[in-house]
Structure formats: structure tokens, C-alpha cells
Motif scaffolding. Structure first.
Motif, PDB file in Angstrom:
ATOM      1  N   SER A  14       0.856  -1.185   0.000  1.00  0.00           N
ATOM      2  CA  SER A  14       0.000   0.000   0.000  1.00  0.00           C
ATOM      3  C   SER A  14       0.892   1.235   0.000  1.00  0.00           C
ATOM      4  O   SER A  14       1.983   1.226   0.566  1.00  0.00           O
ATOM      5  CB  SER A  14      -0.926   0.026   1.222  1.00  0.00           C
ATOM      6  N   LYS A  15       0.408   2.290  -0.649  1.00  0.00           N
ATOM      7  CA  LYS A  15       1.163   3.542  -0.678  1.00  0.00           C
ATOM      8  C   LYS A  15       0.217   4.703  -0.432  1.00  0.00           C
ATOM      9  O   LYS A  15      -0.775   4.879  -1.141  1.00  0.00           O
ATOM     10  CB  LYS A  15       1.863   3.728  -2.029  1.00  0.00           C
ATOM     11  N   ARG A  16       0.555   5.501   0.605  1.00  0.00           N
ATOM     12  CA  ARG A  16      -0.257   6.642   0.979  1.00  0.00           C
ATOM     13  C   ARG A  16       0.493   7.936   0.668  1.00  0.00           C
ATOM     14  O   ARG A  16       1.682   8.065   0.939  1.00  0.00           O
ATOM     15  CB  ARG A  16      -0.584   6.599   2.468  1.00  0.00           C
ATOM     16  N   PHE A  17      -0.225   8.884   0.073  1.00  0.00           N
ATOM     17  CA  PHE A  17       0.294  10.230  -0.117  1.00  0.00           C
ATOM     18  C   PHE A  17      -0.581  11.192   0.677  1.00  0.00           C
ATOM     19  O   PHE A  17      -1.772  10.951   0.877  1.00  0.00           O
ATOM     20  CB  PHE A  17       0.285  10.630  -1.592  1.00  0.00           C
ATOM     21  N   LEU A  71       2.702   1.875  -8.831  1.00  0.00           N
ATOM     22  CA  LEU A  71       3.111   0.481  -8.626  1.00  0.00           C
ATOM     23  C   LEU A  71       4.439   0.208  -9.318  1.00  0.00           C
ATOM     24  O   LEU A  71       5.321  -0.456  -8.747  1.00  0.00           O
ATOM     25  CB  LEU A  71       2.026  -0.457  -9.149  1.00  0.00           C
ATOM     26  N   LEU A  72       4.625   0.739 -10.528  1.00  0.00           N
ATOM     27  CA  LEU A  72       5.876   0.523 -11.244  1.00  0.00           C
ATOM     28  C   LEU A  72       7.042   1.156 -10.484  1.00  0.00           C
ATOM     29  O   LEU A  72       8.131   0.574 -10.404  1.00  0.00           O
ATOM     30  CB  LEU A  72       5.776   1.107 -12.656  1.00  0.00           C
ATOM     31  N   LYS A  73       6.831   2.345  -9.913  1.00  0.00           N
ATOM     32  CA  LYS A  73       7.899   3.003  -9.157  1.00  0.00           C
ATOM     33  C   LYS A  73       8.211   2.258  -7.867  1.00  0.00           C
ATOM     34  O   LYS A  73       9.373   2.201  -7.441  1.00  0.00           O
ATOM     35  CB  LYS A  73       7.499   4.447  -8.849  1.00  0.00           C
ATOM     36  N   VAL A  74       7.196   1.675  -7.250  1.00  0.00           N
ATOM     37  CA  VAL A  74       7.444   0.872  -6.057  1.00  0.00           C
ATOM     38  C   VAL A  74       8.241  -0.375  -6.418  1.00  0.00           C
ATOM     39  O   VAL A  74       9.191  -0.761  -5.722  1.00  0.00           O
ATOM     40  CB  VAL A  74       6.114   0.502  -5.366  1.00  0.00           C
ATOM     41  N   ILE A  75       7.875  -1.034  -7.521  1.00  0.00           N
ATOM     42  CA  ILE A  75       8.629  -2.204  -7.973  1.00  0.00           C
ATOM     43  C   ILE A  75      10.076  -1.826  -8.254  1.00  0.00           C
ATOM     44  O   ILE A  75      11.007  -2.574  -7.947  1.00  0.00           O
ATOM     45  CB  ILE A  75       7.969  -2.815  -9.231  1.00  0.00           C
ATOM     46  N   GLY A  76      10.277  -0.634  -8.848  1.00  0.00           N
ATOM     47  CA  GLY A  76      11.629  -0.195  -9.183  1.00  0.00           C
ATOM     48  C   GLY A  76      12.405   0.375  -8.026  1.00  0.00           C
ATOM     49  O   GLY A  76      13.589   0.713  -8.183  1.00  0.00           O
ATOM     50  N   GLY A  77      11.777   0.509  -6.843  1.00  0.00           N
ATOM     51  CA  GLY A  77      12.489   1.046  -5.695  1.00  0.00           C
ATOM     52  C   GLY A  77      12.644   2.554  -5.727  1.00  0.00           C
ATOM     53  O   GLY A  77      13.396   3.122  -4.922  1.00  0.00           O
ATOM     54  N   ILE A  78      11.926   3.226  -6.638  1.00  0.00           N
ATOM     55  CA  ILE A  78      12.005   4.681  -6.719  1.00  0.00           C
ATOM     56  C   ILE A  78      11.296   5.315  -5.527  1.00  0.00           C
ATOM     57  O   ILE A  78      11.753   6.323  -4.979  1.00  0.00           O
ATOM     58  CB  ILE A  78      11.383   5.199  -8.033  1.00  0.00           C
ATOM     59  N   ILE A  79      10.176   4.750  -5.125  1.00  0.00           N
ATOM     60  CA  ILE A  79       9.489   5.184  -3.914  1.00  0.00           C
ATOM     61  C   ILE A  79       9.253   3.951  -3.042  1.00  0.00           C
ATOM     62  O   ILE A  79       9.146   2.827  -3.543  1.00  0.00           O
ATOM     63  CB  ILE A  79       8.147   5.895  -4.216  1.00  0.00           C
ATOM     64  N   GLN A  80       9.197   4.176  -1.730  1.00  0.00           N
ATOM     65  CA  GLN A  80       9.009   3.086  -0.789  1.00  0.00           C
ATOM     66  C   GLN A  80       7.532   2.962  -0.429  1.00  0.00           C
ATOM     67  O   GLN A  80       6.832   3.972  -0.266  1.00  0.00           O
ATOM     68  CB  GLN A  80       9.833   3.328   0.473  1.00  0.00           C
ATOM     69  N   PRO A  81       7.038   1.742  -0.281  1.00  0.00           N
ATOM     70  CA  PRO A  81       5.623   1.573   0.086  1.00  0.00           C
ATOM     71  C   PRO A  81       5.381   1.996   1.525  1.00  0.00           C
ATOM     72  O   PRO A  81       6.285   1.933   2.370  1.00  0.00           O
ATOM     73  CB  PRO A  81       5.392   0.076  -0.106  1.00  0.00           C
ATOM     74  N   THR A  82       4.155   2.428   1.815  1.00  0.00           N
ATOM     75  CA  THR A  82       3.770   2.744   3.188  1.00  0.00           C
ATOM     76  C   THR A  82       3.697   1.475   4.019  1.00  0.00           C
ATOM     77  O   THR A  82       4.070   1.463   5.196  1.00  0.00           O
ATOM     78  CB  THR A  82       2.409   3.465   3.193  1.00  0.00           C
ATOM     79  N   SER A  83       3.219   0.405   3.407  1.00  0.00           N
ATOM     80  CA  SER A  83       3.201  -0.905   4.059  1.00  0.00           C
ATOM     81  C   SER A  83       3.393  -1.978   2.996  1.00  0.00           C
ATOM     82  O   SER A  83       3.208  -1.733   1.807  1.00  0.00           O
ATOM     83  CB  SER A  83       1.886  -1.123   4.818  1.00  0.00           C
ATOM     84  N   ALA A  93      16.836  -2.267 -14.921  1.00  0.00           N
ATOM     85  CA  ALA A  93      16.918  -0.974 -15.602  1.00  0.00           C
ATOM     86  C   ALA A  93      15.516  -0.413 -15.687  1.00  0.00           C
ATOM     87  O   ALA A  93      14.561  -1.145 -15.947  1.00  0.00           O
ATOM     88  CB  ALA A  93      17.520  -1.131 -16.999  1.00  0.00           C
ATOM     89  N   ALA A  94      15.395   0.898 -15.440  1.00  0.00           N
ATOM     90  CA  ALA A  94      14.059   1.495 -15.374  1.00  0.00           C
ATOM     91  C   ALA A  94      14.003   2.767 -16.202  1.00  0.00           C
ATOM     92  O   ALA A  94      14.904   3.602 -16.153  1.00  0.00           O
ATOM     93  CB  ALA A  94      13.689   1.800 -13.927  1.00  0.00           C
ATOM     94  N   LEU A  95      12.918   2.893 -16.976  1.00  0.00           N
ATOM     95  CA  LEU A  95      12.595   4.124 -17.704  1.00  0.00           C
ATOM     96  C   LEU A  95      11.252   4.602 -17.178  1.00  0.00           C
ATOM     97  O   LEU A  95      10.210   4.297 -17.735  1.00  0.00           O
ATOM     98  CB  LEU A  95      12.513   3.841 -19.210  1.00  0.00           C
ATOM     99  N   LEU A  96      11.316   5.342 -16.078  1.00  0.00           N
ATOM    100  CA  LEU A  96      10.082   5.700 -15.396  1.00  0.00           C
ATOM    101  C   LEU A  96       9.686   7.148 -15.595  1.00  0.00           C
ATOM    102  O   LEU A  96       8.516   7.474 -15.556  1.00  0.00           O
ATOM    103  CB  LEU A  96      10.210   5.416 -13.889  1.00  0.00           C
ATOM    104  N   GLU A  97      10.636   8.031 -15.787  1.00  0.00           N
ATOM    105  CA  GLU A  97      10.320   9.434 -15.992  1.00  0.00           C
ATOM    106  C   GLU A  97      11.265   9.998 -17.026  1.00  0.00           C
ATOM    107  O   GLU A  97      12.420   9.570 -17.125  1.00  0.00           O
ATOM    108  CB  GLU A  97      10.433  10.233 -14.683  1.00  0.00           C
ATOM    109  N   LEU A  98      10.776  10.965 -17.774  1.00  0.00           N
ATOM    110  CA  LEU A  98      11.565  11.572 -18.827  1.00  0.00           C
ATOM    111  C   LEU A  98      12.817  12.227 -18.255  1.00  0.00           C
ATOM    112  O   LEU A  98      12.746  13.123 -17.423  1.00  0.00           O
ATOM    113  CB  LEU A  98      10.732  12.626 -19.562  1.00  0.00           C
TER     114      LEU A  98
END
Length: 397
Positions: A14-17, A71-83, A93-98
Motif C-alpha cells: 500500500s502507498k499513501r500520499f 506500482l511501477l515506481k514501487v517495484i523499481g524502488g524509486i518510492i518506498q511503500p507505506t506498508s 533498468a528502469a525508464l520511469l520518468e523523462l
């Protein structure tokens, strides 16, 4: 890698903002004592679990804001999940943002080494791959230019080229591929097909259902942070399109509630469906109109578009010299399009009515939709059954 059936394991993620209602720093200061009341929780992901098998190609799809990119960023470790937790194996290798990982004041050459280092390559390994990276990107003339002067397409070219040359076991790709031009997109698709043949794992976010259907062996449909489908690509695309259709019908209903009635002729209802025969599919469109004033010479037109807005057919009664009813009251007009050879998918029908002067008096864009059935022998916009022959005795045509 072959010792592990899964290259990615996502468990109860889960990811909370936090969404701040204050629109400016001034408002934050003014409401400092009530800061907690002016913050809302937004759960971008809710209890998402999935295992991604080694060598698979998974498509993440959904409406804007559904959580697929998160979800893709969480899989790539770019952001950490809340739980929850995510476990990955192998080089990623990740192409997530320009332009992610690029420094605008460095040249393309310097950013190749910087980005490659971020992705796990040593300086010596990057030296070996450098010429291939630059050649694939097609921006040789600009490799020593600062990237802040690059176009968005040049960013994508260089970033994708670095990502696919670091020898990844897992490639994560967001919608950034849509920025490149058509020849480069074809080159990217060829590279992804090469990765698939080599048994690498790809997780792809895309709004193109055709792209997802062509590349992926598994589709995950996200909605409001939760998975509503995980499995067969064709079924996943159907679930996604049904969601788009529900939103379209809701918007259409709101538009009808506020749209004033036409003064002479109005469109009251539009429906469409398919009739499947022996090897053919007919499309039937039913249009109910309300003639409020005897109006000779009026006409009707219909158009068919893809869900992306590409018009593929249009016709009207003026060109066909077909007379429409002029008596006051409601009339239902049936339009039958025989043996329509469109590929599988959802298509939208637009309808309009006009006076003899060609002045439009009512129009219903995307008023109805129909589904063409899946085709076991071809994919694409057209439905064609090919006649394959090996060493035939062919006469010159």
C-alpha cells in the motif's frame, strides 16, 4: 536467475500520499493551527500483491490516477511503500520518468556514464557499450551537447538506449516511449521483442491497448489503487475498455442533462450492436430522432472512430440521396453496415443531423459503442483472413 520462478514479489503493498488543501504557502501559515484538518490521505495503492515470473512481459494498465505508475515506481524502488514489501532479483533498468538520472548541465556523453553508473555498470563496462549506446540513440551529432538543450524525443532516445545496453534482467518501462518518433518507437519495440526472445522480464505501463495486447503475456488492470484483473491480456483489455465505456456513458448522460434541445430535430437515443453471421460481422446502429417541426430535406450522418479518436468511417444520407422522414413525431432510423472487417476491440459511433442547407442542428459525439469479437487468425485494425501458400503455382496478375 533460472533457479527462481519469480524475479519480483510484491506482497500486500500500500502507498499513501498526503494531499494538502492549502494552495499556497500563505494559506499554510494562515491555517497553521489547523494543519491536520487541511490534509487528506490519498491511497495510491491498496493491498496489492503479485509475483512476476522470470521471462514474462507484464502490462500495467488503467485509467489516469489508477495507481499503475505508482506500482511501477514501487517495484523499481524509486518510492518506498507505506506498508508491504517488494523483493527483486537480478539487475534492473528502469525508464520511469523523462530524463530521470540525467543532469541538465552535463553533456550527453557525460550523462551516459552517469546514468550507466546509476544502473550498475562500471566505467570500463560503459566504455565497451558506449558506441552501441550512441548508435542506437541516433543522436551522435549531439552527444557532446548539454542535455538541457535536448528535445523530449532526444531525452527518451538516450535514456532508453542506456537502459537496454546495461544487460538488465528486469526492464521497467513507463509511458515515456510514446514521446519518441515513429521510427524510434519501432526500434524500441524490436529491442523489447529481442529481450523477450532472450528470456528477460519486462514490466510495461502503457495507454496503448494494441501495444499491450501485442507485447504482453499478462495484463494487470488497476483501478483506484487496487487490482481488478490479473491474467489473460485479451480479458484485461476488455475490462479496461469496459471501464472507459462506463465513464463515457456517465459523461454523455451529464452532457445530455445540460444540453438544450434542438429547435427542429433532436437526437433522442443512439444504440449500436453487432450481428455475427457465418464468417461475417454486421454493425447495426439505431438512432431515434424527434422531429418537432416538418422539415423537408434534412439528413443524418454517422461516423465510426477508435477509442483513441481516429476516424475510420463516415457516411451521410445527403451523399446517398436517401430521404428522411418529415412528419412530426419520433422516428427510429436503422443503419446496417454489412460485413464490417474491423479488428477486435471497442469502437465508438457518432451521429449528427443537419438541415438541407447542411446546417447542423444536433450532434451526439461518441453516442454509442460496439465491440468487435476477438480474431484468432490476425491482430490489428483490420480483420483479414490471409491465404498462405507454400511454393504455389502463381500466375502473374
Amino acid at each position: 536467475m533460472n533457479d527462481f520462478p519469480s524475479i519480483v514479489q510484491v506482497e500486500d503493498v500500500s502507498k499513501r500520499f498526503l494531499l494538502h488543501k492549502d494552495k499556497s504557502l500563505k494559506e499554510r501559515v494562515m491555517f497553521l493551527g489547523r494543519a491536520r484538518k487541511r490534509v487528506e490521505d490519498f491511497w495510491a495503492l491498496q493491498d496489492v500483491s503479485m509475483d512476476i515470473a522470470t521471462g514474462s512481459t507484464v502490462g500495467l494498465v488503467g485509467h489516469n490516477g489508477s495507481g499503475k505508475s505508482t506500482l511501477l515506481k514501487v517495484i523499481g524502488g524509486i518510492i518506498q511503500p507505506t506498508s508491504g514489501s517488494v523483493v527483486r532479483r537480478g539487475r534492473m533498468a528502469a525508464l520511469l520518468e523523462l530524463g530521470a538520472g540525467f543532469h541538465p548541465d552535463l553533456s550527453g556523453r557525460e550523462n551516459v556514464y552517469l546514468n550507466a553508473a546509476i544502473l550498475g555498470l562500471s566505467h570500463q563496462e560503459t566504455d565497451r557499450h558506449f558506441d552501441a549506446i550512441v548508435e542506437f540513440s541516433g543522436i551522435e551529432d549531439f552527444i557532446d551537447t548539454q542535455v538541457k538543450f535536448y528535445s523530449s524525443g532526444m531525452y527518451v532516445r538516450l535514456a532508453f538506449s542506456v537502459a537496454v545496453h546495461v544487460d538488465p534482467d528486469l526492464l521497467l518501462v513507463d509511458e515515456v516511449l510514446a514521446v519518441g518518433d515513429e521510427p524510434f518507437q519501432r526500434k524500441c519495440m524490436d529491442k523489447i521483442a529481442e529481450f523477450q526472445a532472450e528470456g528477460r522480464t519486462i514490466v510495461l505501463v502503457s495507454h496503448s491497448s494494441d501495444q499491450v495486447g501485442r507485447l504482453c503475456d499478462r495484463v494487470v488492470v488497476m483501478q483506484s489503487g487496487s487490482m481488478i484483473h490479473d491474467g489473460d491480456p485479451a480479458e484485461g483489455i476488455r475490462v479496461l475498455r469496459d471501464g472507459y465505456e462506463a465513464d463515457r456513458m456517465s459523461d454523455l448522460q451529464l452532457a445530455r442533462e445540460v444540453e438544450p434541445q434542438a429547435s427542429r430535430i433532436s437526437i433522442e437515443d443512439v444504440t449500436s450492436h453487432t450481428v455475427i453471421g457465418d464468417g461475417s460481422v454486421d454493425v447495426v446502429v439505431l438512432v431515434t430522432v424527434d422531429v418537432q417541426e416538418a422539415t423537408p430535406g434534412w439528413g443524418m450522418g454517422i461516423a465510426i472512430e477508435t477509442t483513441l479518436g481516429m476516424r475510420i468511417y463516415s457516411s451521410d444520407t445527403f451523399a446517398l440521396k436517401h430521404a428522411m422522414p418529415t412528419s412530426i413525431g419520433r422516428h427510429t432510423i436503422q443503419v446496417v453496415l454489412p460485413d464490417v472487417r474491423l479488428g477486435a476491440g471497442k469502437y465508438l459511433v457518432s451521429v449528427g443531423v443537419a438541415l438541407a442547407s447542411r446546417e447542423t442542428v444536433d450532434r451526439r459525439p461518441n453516442a454509442a459503442a460496439f465491440d468487435m469479437p476477438n480474431d484468432e487468425f490476425s491482430t490489428g485494425l483490420l480483420r483479414i483472413r490471409p491465404n498462405w501458400q507454400v511454393d504455389p503455382a502463381i500466375k502473374a496478375i
